[in-house]
Design a protein around this motif. Structure first.
Motif, PDB file in Angstrom:
ATOM      1  N   VAL A 418       0.837  -1.203   0.000  1.00 25.69           N
ATOM      2  CA  VAL A 418       0.000   0.000   0.000  1.00 25.69           C
ATOM      3  C   VAL A 418       0.872   1.253   0.000  1.00 25.69           C
ATOM      4  O   VAL A 418       0.521   2.270  -0.604  1.00 25.69           O
ATOM      5  CB  VAL A 418      -0.958  -0.013   1.213  1.00 25.69           C
ATOM      6  N   VAL A 419       2.034   1.176   0.663  1.00 29.92           N
ATOM      7  CA  VAL A 419       2.941   2.322   0.723  1.00 29.92           C
ATOM      8  C   VAL A 419       4.113   2.150  -0.238  1.00 29.92           C
ATOM      9  O   VAL A 419       4.454   3.065  -0.995  1.00 29.92           O
ATOM     10  CB  VAL A 419       3.451   2.532   2.163  1.00 29.92           C
ATOM     11  N   THR A 420       4.741   0.968  -0.226  1.00 30.27           N
ATOM     12  CA  THR A 420       5.966   0.801  -1.010  1.00 30.27           C
ATOM     13  C   THR A 420       5.714   0.830  -2.508  1.00 30.27           C
ATOM     14  O   THR A 420       6.550   1.312  -3.273  1.00 30.27           O
ATOM     15  CB  THR A 420       6.652  -0.523  -0.636  1.00 30.27           C
ATOM     16  N   TYR A 421       4.548   0.311  -2.947  1.00 31.54           N
ATOM     17  CA  TYR A 421       4.302   0.265  -4.399  1.00 31.54           C
ATOM     18  C   TYR A 421       4.177   1.670  -4.991  1.00 31.54           C
ATOM     19  O   TYR A 421       4.902   2.001  -5.944  1.00 31.54           O
ATOM     20  CB  TYR A 421       3.051  -0.562  -4.688  1.00 31.54           C
ATOM     21  N   PRO A 422       3.283   2.529  -4.493  1.00 34.26           N
ATOM     22  CA  PRO A 422       3.220   3.882  -5.087  1.00 34.26           C
ATOM     23  C   PRO A 422       4.493   4.688  -4.853  1.00 34.26           C
ATOM     24  O   PRO A 422       4.842   5.543  -5.673  1.00 34.26           O
ATOM     25  CB  PRO A 422       2.006   4.524  -4.403  1.00 34.26           C
ATOM     26  N   PHE A 423       5.219   4.379  -3.761  1.00 35.72           N
ATOM     27  CA  PHE A 423       6.452   5.147  -3.519  1.00 35.72           C
ATOM     28  C   PHE A 423       7.525   4.792  -4.544  1.00 35.72           C
ATOM     29  O   PHE A 423       8.182   5.687  -5.093  1.00 35.72           O
ATOM     30  CB  PHE A 423       6.960   4.885  -2.101  1.00 35.72           C
ATOM     31  N   LEU A 424       7.733   3.491  -4.808  1.00 37.59           N
ATOM     32  CA  LEU A 424       8.730   3.111  -5.807  1.00 37.59           C
ATOM     33  C   LEU A 424       8.325   3.601  -7.195  1.00 37.59           C
ATOM     34  O   LEU A 424       9.184   3.963  -8.008  1.00 37.59           O
ATOM     35  CB  LEU A 424       8.921   1.598  -5.815  1.00 37.59           C
ATOM     36  N   PHE A 425       7.022   3.609  -7.474  1.00 39.95           N
ATOM     37  CA  PHE A 425       6.557   4.211  -8.734  1.00 39.95           C
ATOM     38  C   PHE A 425       6.973   5.679  -8.797  1.00 39.95           C
ATOM     39  O   PHE A 425       7.466   6.162  -9.827  1.00 39.95           O
ATOM     40  CB  PHE A 425       5.043   4.069  -8.841  1.00 39.95           C
ATOM     41  N   ALA A 426       6.778   6.391  -7.694  1.00 39.20           N
ATOM     42  CA  ALA A 426       7.059   7.831  -7.687  1.00 39.20           C
ATOM     43  C   ALA A 426       8.544   8.113  -7.791  1.00 39.20           C
ATOM     44  O   ALA A 426       8.958   9.135  -8.353  1.00 39.20           O
ATOM     45  CB  ALA A 426       6.492   8.454  -6.414  1.00 39.20           C
ATOM     46  N   VAL A 427       9.383   7.208  -7.267  1.00 36.79           N
ATOM     47  CA  VAL A 427      10.832   7.395  -7.391  1.00 36.79           C
ATOM     48  C   VAL A 427      11.225   7.423  -8.864  1.00 36.79           C
ATOM     49  O   VAL A 427      12.105   8.199  -9.275  1.00 36.79           O
ATOM     50  CB  VAL A 427      11.571   6.273  -6.634  1.00 36.79           C
ATOM     51  N   MET A 428      10.569   6.609  -9.676  1.00 31.62           N
ATOM     52  CA  MET A 428      10.866   6.579 -11.115  1.00 31.62           C
ATOM     53  C   MET A 428      10.137   7.677 -11.876  1.00 31.62           C
ATOM     54  O   MET A 428      10.575   8.078 -12.954  1.00 31.62           O
ATOM     55  CB  MET A 428      10.477   5.211 -11.691  1.00 31.62           C
ATOM     56  N   PHE A 429       9.020   8.150 -11.350  1.00 31.59           N
ATOM     57  CA  PHE A 429       8.165   9.067 -12.095  1.00 31.59           C
ATOM     58  C   PHE A 429       8.242  10.495 -11.554  1.00 31.59           C
ATOM     59  O   PHE A 429       7.576  11.379 -12.074  1.00 31.59           O
ATOM     60  CB  PHE A 429       6.714   8.568 -12.011  1.00 31.59           C
ATOM     61  N   GLY A 430       9.091  10.723 -10.521  1.00 33.73           N
ATOM     62  CA  GLY A 430       9.034  11.960  -9.748  1.00 33.73           C
ATOM     63  C   GLY A 430       9.051  13.259 -10.546  1.00 33.73           C
ATOM     64  O   GLY A 430      10.064  13.635 -11.120  1.00 33.73           O
ATOM     65  N   ASP A 431       7.927  13.917 -10.603  1.00 37.51           N
ATOM     66  CA  ASP A 431       7.780  15.253 -11.191  1.00 37.51           C
ATOM     67  C   ASP A 431       6.456  15.777 -10.673  1.00 37.51           C
ATOM     68  O   ASP A 431       5.402  15.220 -10.965  1.00 37.51           O
ATOM     69  CB  ASP A 431       7.781  15.185 -12.713  1.00 37.51           C
ATOM     70  N   TRP A 432       6.510  16.847  -9.893  1.00 36.19           N
ATOM     71  CA  TRP A 432       5.263  17.240  -9.232  1.00 36.19           C
ATOM     72  C   TRP A 432       4.272  17.886 -10.192  1.00 36.19           C
ATOM     73  O   TRP A 432       3.073  17.941  -9.905  1.00 36.19           O
ATOM     74  CB  TRP A 432       5.524  18.116  -8.019  1.00 36.19           C
ATOM     75  N   MET A 474      -0.243   6.934  -6.098  1.00 37.93           N
ATOM     76  CA  MET A 474       0.891   7.132  -7.002  1.00 37.93           C
ATOM     77  C   MET A 474       1.063   8.618  -7.322  1.00 37.93           C
ATOM     78  O   MET A 474       2.191   9.120  -7.404  1.00 37.93           O
ATOM     79  CB  MET A 474       0.692   6.321  -8.281  1.00 37.93           C
ATOM     80  N   SER A 475      -0.042   9.326  -7.526  1.00 40.49           N
ATOM     81  CA  SER A 475       0.055  10.760  -7.844  1.00 40.49           C
ATOM     82  C   SER A 475       0.568  11.556  -6.644  1.00 40.49           C
ATOM     83  O   SER A 475       1.400  12.453  -6.793  1.00 40.49           O
ATOM     84  CB  SER A 475      -1.305  11.281  -8.301  1.00 40.49           C
ATOM     85  N   LEU A 476       0.092  11.216  -5.444  1.00 38.56           N
ATOM     86  CA  LEU A 476       0.548  11.950  -4.254  1.00 38.56           C
ATOM     87  C   LEU A 476       2.043  11.715  -4.004  1.00 38.56           C
ATOM     88  O   LEU A 476       2.787  12.658  -3.704  1.00 38.56           O
ATOM     89  CB  LEU A 476      -0.268  11.513  -3.033  1.00 38.56           C
ATOM     90  N   PHE A 477       2.484  10.460  -4.134  1.00 38.31           N
ATOM     91  CA  PHE A 477       3.903  10.185  -3.948  1.00 38.31           C
ATOM     92  C   PHE A 477       4.732  10.799  -5.073  1.00 38.31           C
ATOM     93  O   PHE A 477       5.887  11.185  -4.853  1.00 38.31           O
ATOM     94  CB  PHE A 477       4.144   8.683  -3.875  1.00 38.31           C
ATOM     95  N   SER A 478       4.168  10.890  -6.285  1.00 40.04           N
ATOM     96  CA  SER A 478       4.894  11.531  -7.383  1.00 40.04           C
ATOM     97  C   SER A 478       5.094  13.014  -7.109  1.00 40.04           C
ATOM     98  O   SER A 478       6.153  13.583  -7.425  1.00 40.04           O
ATOM     99  CB  SER A 478       4.138  11.340  -8.700  1.00 40.04           C
ATOM    100  N   ILE A 479       4.091  13.647  -6.525  1.00 32.91           N
ATOM    101  CA  ILE A 479       4.247  15.061  -6.150  1.00 32.91           C
ATOM    102  C   ILE A 479       5.328  15.209  -5.084  1.00 32.91           C
ATOM    103  O   ILE A 479       6.177  16.113  -5.144  1.00 32.91           O
ATOM    104  CB  ILE A 479       2.897  15.622  -5.659  1.00 32.91           C
ATOM    105  N   TYR A 480       5.322  14.303  -4.117  1.00 34.82           N
ATOM    106  CA  TYR A 480       6.325  14.351  -3.040  1.00 34.82           C
ATOM    107  C   TYR A 480       7.738  14.164  -3.609  1.00 34.82           C
ATOM    108  O   TYR A 480       8.649  14.952  -3.313  1.00 34.82           O
ATOM    109  CB  TYR A 480       5.995  13.270  -2.008  1.00 34.82           C
ATOM    110  N   CYS A 481       7.933  13.113  -4.432  1.00 38.67           N
ATOM    111  CA  CYS A 481       9.260  12.887  -5.014  1.00 38.67           C
ATOM    112  C   CYS A 481       9.633  13.989  -5.992  1.00 38.67           C
ATOM    113  O   CYS A 481      10.810  14.348  -6.125  1.00 38.67           O
ATOM    114  CB  CYS A 481       9.302  11.530  -5.713  1.00 38.67           C
ATOM    115  N   GLY A 482       8.637  14.538  -6.694  1.00 36.48           N
ATOM    116  CA  GLY A 482       8.905  15.644  -7.601  1.00 36.48           C
ATOM    117  C   GLY A 482       9.393  16.876  -6.861  1.00 36.48           C
ATOM    118  O   GLY A 482      10.269  17.611  -7.356  1.00 36.48           O
ATOM    119  N   LEU A 483       8.863  17.121  -5.654  1.00 34.31           N
ATOM    120  CA  LEU A 483       9.349  18.231  -4.846  1.00 34.31           C
ATOM    121  C   LEU A 483      10.776  17.969  -4.374  1.00 34.31           C
ATOM    122  O   LEU A 483      11.585  18.901  -4.260  1.00 34.31           O
ATOM    123  CB  LEU A 483       8.422  18.454  -3.648  1.00 34.31           C
ATOM    124  N   ILE A 484      11.097  16.700  -4.083  1.00 34.88           N
ATOM    125  CA  ILE A 484      12.476  16.376  -3.695  1.00 34.88           C
ATOM    126  C   ILE A 484      13.415  16.586  -4.875  1.00 34.88           C
ATOM    127  O   ILE A 484      14.491  17.184  -4.739  1.00 34.88           O
ATOM    128  CB  ILE A 484      12.554  14.925  -3.187  1.00 34.88           C
TER     129      ILE A 484
END
Length: 821
Positions: A418-432, A474-484
């Motif tokens: 529930v947490v690791t799947y969207p987070f690893l997606f966002a690591v590859m997709f990161g752009d807020w 996935m979208s929320l984690f992508s925003i988070y990784c995109g900000l990083i």
């Protein structure tokens, strides 16, 4: 430690529900109602006690066949309503419940009535089409005859040769022939045959006539003014009226055979204009009568379909449920007295009370003198797996189940996914910026959730709607990784304060190629925007993302091994803890855990040590001095200890467990340790990683040893390959960032450099389409699949067996229209 672990609260999704095997002894008079009530409850999975019998040999085969026949009739009604384009809503009036026998009789009556109406309508439509064709032929062919001035024998015409190719028109043909026969046939004059044919066949038809008569004919044609319905396909087709002039009986025979072969309908047309007008009036009169008859028949048929359609949904649900009940009753056996049905099934332990209450209510409602006997049985087989999910967790559980259903009560990866799947997606997709676009799509699906749930969606939209909460995270984690990463459509922003770097000289502000100087504390959150466009941008981001990928990968693989410990502890398999969990943790962390430590130390100290050199020479020359690559005191002896630990862990994984299992087997069956027969270490059936099929009369040591050898080699090699596999996080993140940069700089900025509104609009459109279809669709799918692989292969293979089977209770809520087939 044991007490602490035992006192931890249980998680709903961590372990599947405890299941109980129960037996039901149901009196015959209450069997149907009991099974029906259990279907409404939906918490009991029946076992098929008649698996050795074919469907036709079972007790309630006739009832199932009757329900299947009623389902066929109801599908027939539904098809007829759809073909009639009737928009019907289910009746809202409260109708009394109808018995199955009464429904069967009503459906038979409705079907007979509808079939009869369809047959009559088809005959009338065929007659109407023939009259319509005849009218068109009279209008078109009459003009040919007048303009051609063809008179072979005065006012006499060879009427008998102008036959009808369609037998359904026999009544009309005889009437018209009586009107038209005015004298004997002339066997020597010029004759003609008139008719009508489909437009797509006219060229081949004319060519065939020319060849058959060797050119001794005159062919005239004219398009029909209106389309005519094809009775076979009910589609409107365009037709052509033709008149063929010829001479001789042999030519007549050939032409009629060709007309029959091409499906052309031939109609007699008198040469006399008076008779043509008379026939036209007669045909128009009969067409008018037939139109009125057809309209009345259509209204009557629509009324009948409306009557059926208002109750169709209710009837279909009723028949579907009845068929499901009888299918379930066929899984039960009669006892020796033939007065009770005996059934077995699995139910969640928490549902035993509910099932007993339902069975008591069924006994009371059916006025049975004997109640249903419900008792728990001892199970020899593995129970089914049942997780209680909601609309949020269901999508993540389906992702795990696509790999394999969890073994009964083994640790469930969906809890962590529930947490690791969207987070690893966002690591590859990161752009807020892209994450906001995905968020808008997810919010749209959530806002229209109720409406979309009731609509029939396409396969892609159905999949997207089912994963709407996955898309949201996935979208929320992508925003988070995109900000990083500090990327908004590849553009950096000073969101969290000013940059920590400044240019060396004045040229840097224009070119970003001379270099940067740090002059104050680091940027407060994420990547400093000044890295963008500098000479160090790519080396810095590559180093950052590559090391971050390794850290995330080692952390997730350690989590998988730790879950194998909880699995072994839950099932009481101390061998798996001592000879799998411990050496696996030592091996993985002696090598790659140490690498993760070096990465963190290097980040914290700012050291310039070469980690590639450190790891390579840890194996090649472990005793050599590290020199400038030393990161902390005592690093060299620590490396030697870790290397020796990794070497010891390999035989530790390989040899002890097979010999320990062999010793336990010998003690069990040679009588030297009867006291441990009931312990879980000897019961190989409950050991998740000890090959359940080894519980045979003869202990196969070689097979167990080979299995352990394969498992050990797979783990050792997999530790290297799996760690390298996590580098896809770095690669895909870099690819996504570079693609976004290319579209921004080479499309949008390039077009914006022209002082032309059309070029700018074109550049904006191309940028929007590239972002939508490549970055938001293809890149999303790519990152989704790579995150899926990381979970299925790198994470779950450390602890997850996935060889269970789903709990599929008998439930009316799970019955779909496909069950009618």
């Amino acid at each position: 430690m044991e007490e602490f672990l035992d006192n931890l609260p249980s998680m709903d999704l961590m372990r599947s529900e405890k299941m109980t095997l129960v037996q039901l002894i149901i009196p015959v008079e209450s069997a149907h109602r009991s099974v029906s009530y259990l279907g409404e409850l939906g918490l009991l999975q029946f076992r098929d006690l008649n698996a050795d019998k074919s469907p036709f040999q079972r007790t309630f085969a006739n009832q199932v066949k009757r329900c299947g026949e009623m389902s066929r009739k109801l599908r027939f009604f539904k098809d007829q309503i759809d073909k009639s384009d009737l928009r019907l809503l289910p009746g809202h009036e409260l109708e009394p419940d109808i018995e199955l026998e009464d429904l069967e009789r009503q459906l038979a009556d409705h079907e007979h009535e509808l079939l009869e109406m369809n047959s009559n309508s088809e005959k009338l439509r065929q007659t109407y089409n023939e009259l319509l064709e005849f009218k068109i032929v009279l209008q078109k062919a009459g003009s040919f005859l007048v303009s051609g001035n063809v008179h072979a024998a005065g006012d006499e015409t060879e009427l008998h040769e102008n036959t009808f190719s369609n037998n359904g028109y026999a009544d009309t043909a005889s009437l018209l022939e009586q009107e038209m026969r005015s004298g004997p046939a002339n066997q020597s004059g010029l004759r003609f045959i008139s008719g009508i044919i489909s437009q797509e066949k006219i060229l081949r038809f004319e060519r065939m006539l020319f060849r058959a008569t060797r050119g001794n004919m005159l062919f005239n044609q004219a398009p029909a003014d209106e389309e005519i319905m094809d009775p076979a396909t009910t589609q409107m087709v365009e037709k052509i009226v033709f008149v063929v002039f010829f001479s001789g009986e042999q030519a007549r025979t050939k032409i009629l055979k060709i007309c029959e072969a091409f499906g052309a309908n031939c109609y007699p047309v008198p040469e006399d204009t008076t008779k043509q007008r008379q026939l036209t009036r007669e045909v128009l009169s009969r067409l008018s009568d037939l139109e009125a008859t057809l309209d009345a028949g259509t209204r009557h048929r629509n009324n009948a379909l409306t009557t059926v359609g208002l109750r169709l949904t209710k009837w279909m649900n009723m028949v579907r449920r009845e068929k499901a009940v009888y299918d379930t009753l066929n899984m039960l056996n009669f006892d020796v007295t033939k007065k009770c049905l005996v059934g077995e099934g699995w139910c969640p332990t928490f549902a035993k009370t509910q099932i007993q209450e339902v069975l008591q209510r069924a006994t009371f409602d059916s006025n049975s003198q004997v109640g249903v006997i419900f008792h728990v049985m001892q199970a020899a087989e593995s129970p089914p797996t049942y997780f209680r999910t909601n609309k949020f967790t269901n999508a993540f559980q389906e992702i795990i189940d696509a790999y394999g259903v969890a073994r009964y009560q083994e640790a469930n990866p969906a809890v962590y996914s529930v947490v690791t799947y969207p987070f690893l997606f966002a690591v590859m997709f990161g752009d807020w910026g892209h994450g906001i676009c995905l968020l808008l799509g997810a919010l749209y699906l959530l806002a229209r959730e109720r409406k979309l749930r009731t609509q029939k969606l396409g396969s892609f939209m159905e999949m997207l709607f089912g994963g709407r909460y996955v898309l949201l995270l996935m979208s929320l984690f992508s925003i988070y990784c995109g900000l990083i990463y500090n990327e908004f459509f590849s553009v950096p922003f000073h969101i969290f304060g000013g940059s920590a770097y400044k240019c060396r000289d004045t040229t840097c502000s224009d070119a970003y190629t001379v270099g940067l100087v740090k002059y104050r504390d680091a940027y407060s959150f994420g990547v400093d925007p000044s890295w963008r466009g500098s000479r160090s941008e790519l080396p810095f981001l590559n180093s950052l993302k590559m090391k971050m990928s390794i850290l995330l990968g080692i952390a997730q693989m350690n989590l998988g091994i730790i879950l194998s410990f909880f699995n072994a502890r839950f099932f009481g398999c101390s061998l798996d803890i001592r000879y799998q969990f411990v050496p696996q943790m030592i091996f993985l962390n002696s090598l790659f855990g140490y690498l993760s430590l070096l990465i963190i130390v290097k980040w914290c100290t700012g050291s310039q040590a070469d980690l590639y050199h450190v790891m390579i020479y840890m194996f090649l020359s472990p005793t050599d001095d590290l020199g400038e690559n030393q990161l902390f005191w005592g690093q060299r002896p620590l490396q030697i200890v870790l290397l020796l630990s990794a070497l010891v862990a390999v035989p530790w994984m390989l040899f002890p467990k097979p010999f320990a299992l062999r010793k336990m087997y010998m003690e069990r069956f040679q009588g030297r340790a009867y006291g441990i027969l009931g312990t879980s270490e000897v019961d190989l059936d409950v050991q998740p990683d000890s090959a359940r099929d080894q519980h045979h009369d003869e202990f196969n040591f070689s097979e167990i040893f080979v299995h352990q050898l394969i498992h050990s080699i797979e783990f050792v090699l997999g530790s290297v390959s799996n760690t390298a596999s996590y580098l896809r996080l770095w690669a895909l993140s870099l690819a996504h960032s570079e693609l976004s940069t290319v579209f921004y700089e080479k499309v949008l900025l390039l077009a914006w450099g022209y002082d032309n509104i059309f070029v700018r609009l074109l550049g904006l459109v191309v940028f929007a389409f590239a972002t939508a279809f490549i970055l938001l669709m293809m890149e999303t799918l790519s990152a989704f699949l790579h995150a899926l692989r990381l979970h299925w292969v790198e994470f779950m293979n450390k602890f997850y067996s996935g060889d269970g089977y789903k709990f599929r209770p008998f439930s009316f809520a799970l019955i779909t229209a496909a069950d009618d087939e």
